[in-house]
Design a protein around this motif. Structure first.
Motif, PDB file in Angstrom:
ATOM      1  N   GLU A  84      38.365  38.678  25.834  1.00 32.12           N
ATOM      2  CA  GLU A  84      37.933  40.103  26.419  1.00 32.12           C
ATOM      3  C   GLU A  84      36.722  39.758  27.401  1.00 32.12           C
ATOM      4  O   GLU A  84      37.140  40.203  28.531  1.00 32.12           O
ATOM      5  CB  GLU A  84      37.382  40.929  25.357  1.00 32.12           C
ATOM      6  N   LEU A  85      35.838  38.587  27.221  1.00 32.28           N
ATOM      7  CA  LEU A  85      34.874  38.244  28.390  1.00 32.28           C
ATOM      8  C   LEU A  85      35.731  37.594  29.690  1.00 32.28           C
ATOM      9  O   LEU A  85      35.621  38.195  30.593  1.00 32.28           O
ATOM     10  CB  LEU A  85      34.151  37.467  27.739  1.00 32.28           C
ATOM     11  N   VAL A  86      36.727  36.853  29.237  1.00 32.88           N
ATOM     12  CA  VAL A  86      37.372  36.228  30.267  1.00 32.88           C
ATOM     13  C   VAL A  86      38.192  37.167  31.061  1.00 32.88           C
ATOM     14  O   VAL A  86      38.305  37.132  32.336  1.00 32.88           O
ATOM     15  CB  VAL A  86      38.207  34.919  29.525  1.00 32.88           C
ATOM     16  N   PHE A  87      38.961  37.959  30.326  1.00 33.13           N
ATOM     17  CA  PHE A  87      39.758  39.235  31.154  1.00 33.13           C
ATOM     18  C   PHE A  87      38.618  40.077  31.890  1.00 33.13           C
ATOM     19  O   PHE A  87      39.226  40.285  33.088  1.00 33.13           O
ATOM     20  CB  PHE A  87      40.344  39.858  30.191  1.00 33.13           C
ATOM     21  N   ASP A  88      37.506  40.236  31.416  1.00 29.25           N
ATOM     22  CA  ASP A  88      36.900  41.180  32.141  1.00 29.25           C
ATOM     23  C   ASP A  88      36.649  40.365  33.462  1.00 29.25           C
ATOM     24  O   ASP A  88      36.389  41.071  34.773  1.00 29.25           O
ATOM     25  CB  ASP A  88      35.420  41.373  31.536  1.00 29.25           C
ATOM     26  N   LEU A  89      36.251  39.100  33.574  1.00 31.90           N
ATOM     27  CA  LEU A  89      35.883  38.338  34.695  1.00 31.90           C
ATOM     28  C   LEU A  89      36.989  37.993  35.623  1.00 31.90           C
ATOM     29  O   LEU A  89      37.021  38.257  36.944  1.00 31.90           O
ATOM     30  CB  LEU A  89      35.316  37.191  34.579  1.00 31.90           C
ATOM     31  N   VAL A  90      38.252  38.020  35.133  1.00 35.89           N
ATOM     32  CA  VAL A  90      39.425  37.592  35.753  1.00 35.89           C
ATOM     33  C   VAL A  90      40.209  38.691  36.337  1.00 35.89           C
ATOM     34  O   VAL A  90      40.469  38.902  37.741  1.00 35.89           O
ATOM     35  CB  VAL A  90      40.276  36.924  34.976  1.00 35.89           C
ATOM     36  N   VAL A  91      40.242  39.767  35.612  1.00 33.44           N
ATOM     37  CA  VAL A  91      41.082  41.304  36.076  1.00 33.44           C
ATOM     38  C   VAL A  91      40.178  42.032  36.699  1.00 33.44           C
ATOM     39  O   VAL A  91      40.552  42.754  37.885  1.00 33.44           O
ATOM     40  CB  VAL A  91      41.536  41.590  35.036  1.00 33.44           C
ATOM     41  N   HIS A  92      38.889  42.332  36.287  1.00 35.11           N
ATOM     42  CA  HIS A  92      38.044  43.425  36.832  1.00 35.11           C
ATOM     43  C   HIS A  92      37.342  42.826  37.739  1.00 35.11           C
ATOM     44  O   HIS A  92      35.941  42.723  38.103  1.00 35.11           O
ATOM     45  CB  HIS A  92      37.181  44.030  35.978  1.00 35.11           C
ATOM     46  N   HIS A  93      37.879  42.615  39.159  1.00 35.20           N
ATOM     47  CA  HIS A  93      37.398  42.113  40.300  1.00 35.20           C
ATOM     48  C   HIS A  93      37.543  43.046  41.486  1.00 35.20           C
ATOM     49  O   HIS A  93      38.655  43.561  41.398  1.00 35.20           O
ATOM     50  CB  HIS A  93      37.777  40.686  40.635  1.00 35.20           C
ATOM     51  N   ASP A  94      36.552  43.004  42.417  1.00 34.31           N
ATOM     52  CA  ASP A  94      36.814  43.874  43.629  1.00 34.31           C
ATOM     53  C   ASP A  94      38.190  43.650  44.498  1.00 34.31           C
ATOM     54  O   ASP A  94      38.554  44.554  44.878  1.00 34.31           O
ATOM     55  CB  ASP A  94      35.583  43.426  44.478  1.00 34.31           C
ATOM     56  N   ASP A  95      38.638  42.453  44.496  1.00 37.38           N
ATOM     57  CA  ASP A  95      39.911  42.336  45.187  1.00 37.38           C
ATOM     58  C   ASP A  95      41.232  42.431  44.402  1.00 37.38           C
ATOM     59  O   ASP A  95      42.311  42.503  45.021  1.00 37.38           O
ATOM     60  CB  ASP A  95      39.890  40.887  45.780  1.00 37.38           C
ATOM     61  N   VAL A  96      40.990  42.871  43.057  1.00 38.92           N
ATOM     62  CA  VAL A  96      42.154  43.365  42.504  1.00 38.92           C
ATOM     63  C   VAL A  96      42.281  44.694  42.334  1.00 38.92           C
ATOM     64  O   VAL A  96      41.496  45.467  41.869  1.00 38.92           O
ATOM     65  CB  VAL A  96      42.256  42.669  40.813  1.00 38.92           C
ATOM     66  N   PRO A  97      43.523  45.396  43.126  1.00 37.66           N
ATOM     67  CA  PRO A  97      43.224  46.756  42.916  1.00 37.66           C
ATOM     68  C   PRO A  97      43.436  47.249  41.686  1.00 37.66           C
ATOM     69  O   PRO A  97      43.984  47.018  40.626  1.00 37.66           O
ATOM     70  CB  PRO A  97      45.134  47.031  43.819  1.00 37.66           C
ATOM     71  N   GLN A  98      42.773  48.731  41.655  1.00 37.19           N
ATOM     72  CA  GLN A  98      42.777  49.405  40.446  1.00 37.19           C
ATOM     73  C   GLN A  98      43.935  49.479  39.416  1.00 37.19           C
ATOM     74  O   GLN A  98      43.821  49.336  38.259  1.00 37.19           O
ATOM     75  CB  GLN A  98      41.988  50.707  40.723  1.00 37.19           C
ATOM     76  N   PRO A  99      44.997  49.847  40.277  1.00 28.96           N
ATOM     77  CA  PRO A  99      46.224  49.932  39.560  1.00 28.96           C
ATOM     78  C   PRO A  99      46.622  48.938  38.629  1.00 28.96           C
ATOM     79  O   PRO A  99      47.202  48.876  37.580  1.00 28.96           O
ATOM     80  CB  PRO A  99      47.219  50.561  40.287  1.00 28.96           C
ATOM     81  N   CYS A 100      46.524  47.711  39.350  1.00 27.34           N
ATOM     82  CA  CYS A 100      46.997  46.256  38.861  1.00 27.34           C
ATOM     83  C   CYS A 100      45.872  45.939  37.686  1.00 27.34           C
ATOM     84  O   CYS A 100      46.228  45.538  36.628  1.00 27.34           O
ATOM     85  CB  CYS A 100      46.830  45.378  39.932  1.00 27.34           C
ATOM     86  N   GLN A 101      44.749  46.532  37.764  1.00 27.25           N
ATOM     87  CA  GLN A 101      43.700  46.060  36.551  1.00 27.25           C
ATOM     88  C   GLN A 101      44.234  46.893  35.412  1.00 27.25           C
ATOM     89  O   GLN A 101      44.140  46.315  34.461  1.00 27.25           O
ATOM     90  CB  GLN A 101      42.091  46.552  37.026  1.00 27.25           C
ATOM     91  N   VAL A 102      44.557  48.128  35.703  1.00 25.30           N
ATOM     92  CA  VAL A 102      45.107  48.880  34.320  1.00 25.30           C
ATOM     93  C   VAL A 102      46.347  48.354  33.687  1.00 25.30           C
ATOM     94  O   VAL A 102      46.163  48.459  32.507  1.00 25.30           O
ATOM     95  CB  VAL A 102      45.372  50.469  34.886  1.00 25.30           C
ATOM     96  N   LEU A 103      47.063  47.817  34.719  1.00 25.97           N
ATOM     97  CA  LEU A 103      48.184  47.256  33.977  1.00 25.97           C
ATOM     98  C   LEU A 103      47.902  46.052  33.166  1.00 25.97           C
ATOM     99  O   LEU A 103      48.451  45.580  32.109  1.00 25.97           O
ATOM    100  CB  LEU A 103      49.414  46.820  35.321  1.00 25.97           C
ATOM    101  N   LEU A 104      46.895  45.116  33.827  1.00 20.45           N
ATOM    102  CA  LEU A 104      46.719  43.942  33.413  1.00 20.45           C
ATOM    103  C   LEU A 104      45.934  43.797  32.048  1.00 20.45           C
ATOM    104  O   LEU A 104      45.805  42.957  31.181  1.00 20.45           O
ATOM    105  CB  LEU A 104      46.138  42.843  34.188  1.00 20.45           C
ATOM    106  N   ARG A 105      44.924  45.006  31.830  1.00 22.28           N
ATOM    107  CA  ARG A 105      44.120  45.155  30.617  1.00 22.28           C
ATOM    108  C   ARG A 105      45.055  45.029  29.403  1.00 22.28           C
ATOM    109  O   ARG A 105      44.626  44.864  28.388  1.00 22.28           O
ATOM    110  CB  ARG A 105      43.437  46.475  30.691  1.00 22.28           C
ATOM    111  N   ARG A 106      46.404  45.506  29.715  1.00 28.52           N
ATOM    112  CA  ARG A 106      47.333  45.651  28.425  1.00 28.52           C
ATOM    113  C   ARG A 106      47.522  44.564  27.893  1.00 28.52           C
ATOM    114  O   ARG A 106      48.154  44.456  26.928  1.00 28.52           O
ATOM    115  CB  ARG A 106      48.442  46.749  28.968  1.00 28.52           C
ATOM    116  N   LEU A 107      47.470  43.352  28.557  1.00 33.21           N
ATOM    117  CA  LEU A 107      47.917  42.135  28.137  1.00 33.21           C
ATOM    118  C   LEU A 107      46.759  41.305  26.993  1.00 33.21           C
ATOM    119  O   LEU A 107      47.170  40.273  26.577  1.00 33.21           O
ATOM    120  CB  LEU A 107      48.333  41.122  29.200  1.00 33.21           C
ATOM    121  N   LYS A 108      45.793  42.074  26.966  1.00 25.36           N
ATOM    122  CA  LYS A 108      44.647  41.427  26.323  1.00 25.36           C
ATOM    123  C   LYS A 108      45.056  41.100  24.832  1.00 25.36           C
ATOM    124  O   LYS A 108      44.725  40.099  24.302  1.00 25.36           O
ATOM    125  CB  LYS A 108      43.255  42.231  26.203  1.00 25.36           C
ATOM    126  N   PRO A 109      45.582  42.252  24.135  1.00 31.73           N
ATOM    127  CA  PRO A 109      46.222  41.698  22.678  1.00 31.73           C
ATOM    128  C   PRO A 109      47.022  40.420  22.638  1.00 31.73           C
ATOM    129  O   PRO A 109      46.869  39.795  21.659  1.00 31.73           O
ATOM    130  CB  PRO A 109      46.654  43.021  22.173  1.00 31.73           C
TER     131      PRO A 109
END
Length: 530
Positions: free
Chosen positions: A152-177
């Protein structure tokens, strides 16, 4: 417990004896060991963690061992947090890995709500199945909890970044499990840069950031990412090879966008190189023409002629062949000969004879050169007559001795350098004191390296260094679509780094950078806690 073995005890009594031993002996020993460890830590603080969990090494075995030790250190530090807060649950039976994987499979196939709790809490709820008694009897092992935390920590740093659009962040968060399941099945997710699941996350986040500046590209890439996420969530069931197949398909689908970005970057670099060549040409022209015009007897009209149309022609000659070309030497000699004729002594008649004699050679060369910069033959004739008069009689007034020659508009030796944003040769070398004041640039700033700049509003943007100019000392940066984003001089760029507004982006993958960042933070927290 070997003392119990010779006794003939019923199984129930033997279990009671084992539980009593665990409660009365092992727990006290555990407290004793913790006290000893704290004393050891206070006497000798832990060494600073290795800077790169996934560093390459000449010996792959050395790299793998170092990475495994670093991963174990991270998991131990994270597990220590759970162990300290869940000491009262130590006697509860932990859920098995198989049970954890089954619960994660269920979470994998459900969308994550925007206000969803942390993944570890959702996993506990799924394992309990809504039963309070199950939650009270069982627990998640501390190391397993640490693996969930780390993902979860790694995902937060990789996905939740300024240059990754918000809709893509929402999609990629679903991959954590799904990625927690991968981590349980194969710890090389954290150790190998070439792990297919890791490469897939790097590729997807990189493309999401690349397409962020273009509405069309963003829409296309977003749909590719949506399809990718849906496929992984639906098909992944402990088959790690799925990530490799999905990665190849995603790269194939996004190849057109990457090719477009590369072509745009090439055009941006070519345009910058063209400006650089033009700057070099005008530098050479200024070096040749301006020293000639230092002669006091040169008439204003002759100076204007050499600084404007003839300088424009010389710049074209330089672009075609440089200073070693015969055409360059020949036409520079024309300018030098005109100034020499203007500076010759003697009376008016003798100068007139010399200019008339030289005109047989000079006029064809001047006519041919001026035709390259837009002059008609009649304009060249009028201009030569005027030049002839001011060379023969430098004090004459051209306006009263014939038609005024036309000097077409265009750059001159006095305006071209300013227009090209470069400094004239006489002022190129700054004083030594100014050079000493300039902050140094990072050693790793090379063509192809990515730069992150923080704007005034706190947001960050990434740019790629596409080219470095030699004459103008300009640094050309392009955006993720290959378009020219900005050109900075060396001083301005150095100040951005000195102020902390600019930083180099690791050439390593996003996930590698995130893992190393988590490792450094945990190490710092551990040292501070000690």
């Amino acid at each position: 417990m070997s003392c119990v073995d010779p006794l003939s005890l019923e199984p129930e009594v033997r279990v009671l004896a084992l539980r009593a031993f665990e409660k009365c002996v092992l727990r006290k020993l555990d407290l004793l060991y913790r006290q000893l460890l704290r004393q050891i830590d206070a006497a000798a603080p832990p060494e600073e963690p290795a800077p790169d969990v996934t560093a390459d090494a000449d010996d792959p075995g050395v790299a793998e061992t170092a990475g495994a030790e670093a991963l174990d250190s991270m998991l131990t530090l994270l597990a220590g947090r759970h162990r300290a807060s869940n000491a009262r649950d130590a006697d509860k039976r932990p859920w098995s890995r198989r049970e954890l994987l089954a619960a994660l499979r269920t979470l994998q196939r459900h969308d994550e709500a925007a206000d969803a709790p942390p993944l570890l809490e959702r996993l506990r709820q799924e394992l309990a199945g809504g039963s309070d008694s199950a939650a009270e009897r069982r627990r998640i092992d501390d190391i397993d909890s640490a693996v969930v935390d780390l993902v979860e920590l790694v995902f937060d740093l990789v996905v939740h970044h300024d240059d990754v659009p918000q809709p893509c962040q929402v999609l990629l968060r679903r991959l954590k499990p799904a990625y927690v399941r991968v981590a349980f099945l194969d710890r090389k997710l954290f150790l190998s840069r070439q792990h297919p699941a890791r490469c897939l996350l790097d590729e997807v986040t990189g493309n999401a950031a690349t397409a962020g500046g273009s509405a069309d590209a963003h829409g296309q890439v977003h749909e590719h990412i949506r399809a990718l996420v849906e496929r992984v969530l639906a098909e992944f069931d402990e088959d790690l090879a799925l990530f490799g197949r999905v990665l190849e398909e995603f790269r194939s689908e996004t190849q057109k966008h990457r090719a477009r970005a590369e072509a745009s970057e090439a055009r941006s670099v070519q345009a910058a190189q063209g400006r650089e060549r033009l700057a070099q040409a005008w530098h050479a022209v200024v070096d040749c023409v301006e020293p000639l015009l230092a002669e006091p007897r040169v008439h204003e009209l002759l100076a204007d002629f050499l600084r404007r149309p003839w300088a424009q022609f010389l710049a074209l000659v330089h672009l075609a062949g440089g200073t070693d070309a015969p055409a360059w030497r020949e036409n520079v000699a024309v300018a030098r000969r005109l100034v020499e004729l203007s500076s010759d002594g003697g009376d008016t008649h003798s100068r007139a004879d010399r200019v008339t004699e030289a005109s047989r050679e000079l006029v064809p060369l001047i006519a041919r050169g001026l035709s390259r910069v837009g002059y008609q033959s009649k304009d060249v004739s009028v201009l030569w007559v005027a030049l002839w008069r001011v060379i023969v009689r430098p004090d004459s007034d051209v306006a009263h001795t014939g038609p005024r020659p036309i000097l077409l508009q265009g750059p001159t030796t006095q305006t071209a350098l300013k227009h090209l944003d470069i400094t004239a040769p006489a002022a190129v070398e700054a004083p030594a004191a100014d050079v000493a004041k300039q902050p140094p640039l990072p050693a790793g700033l090379v063509v192809g390296r990515w730069l992150q700049i923080r704007r005034d509003d706190g947001a960050t943007e990434r740019f790629k260094l596409g080219w470095i100019g030699v004459v103008r000392r300009k640094y050309l940066f392009v955006d993720r679509n290959g378009r020219r984003a900005m050109e900075l001089d060396e001083q301005s760029l150095a100040e951005l780094f000195a102020d902390g507004r600019a930083s180099l982006v690791d050439s390593d993958s996003r996930m590698s950078g995130a893992i190393n960042d988590v490792y450094r933070r945990l190490g710092a927290e551990s040292t501070a806690g000690t």
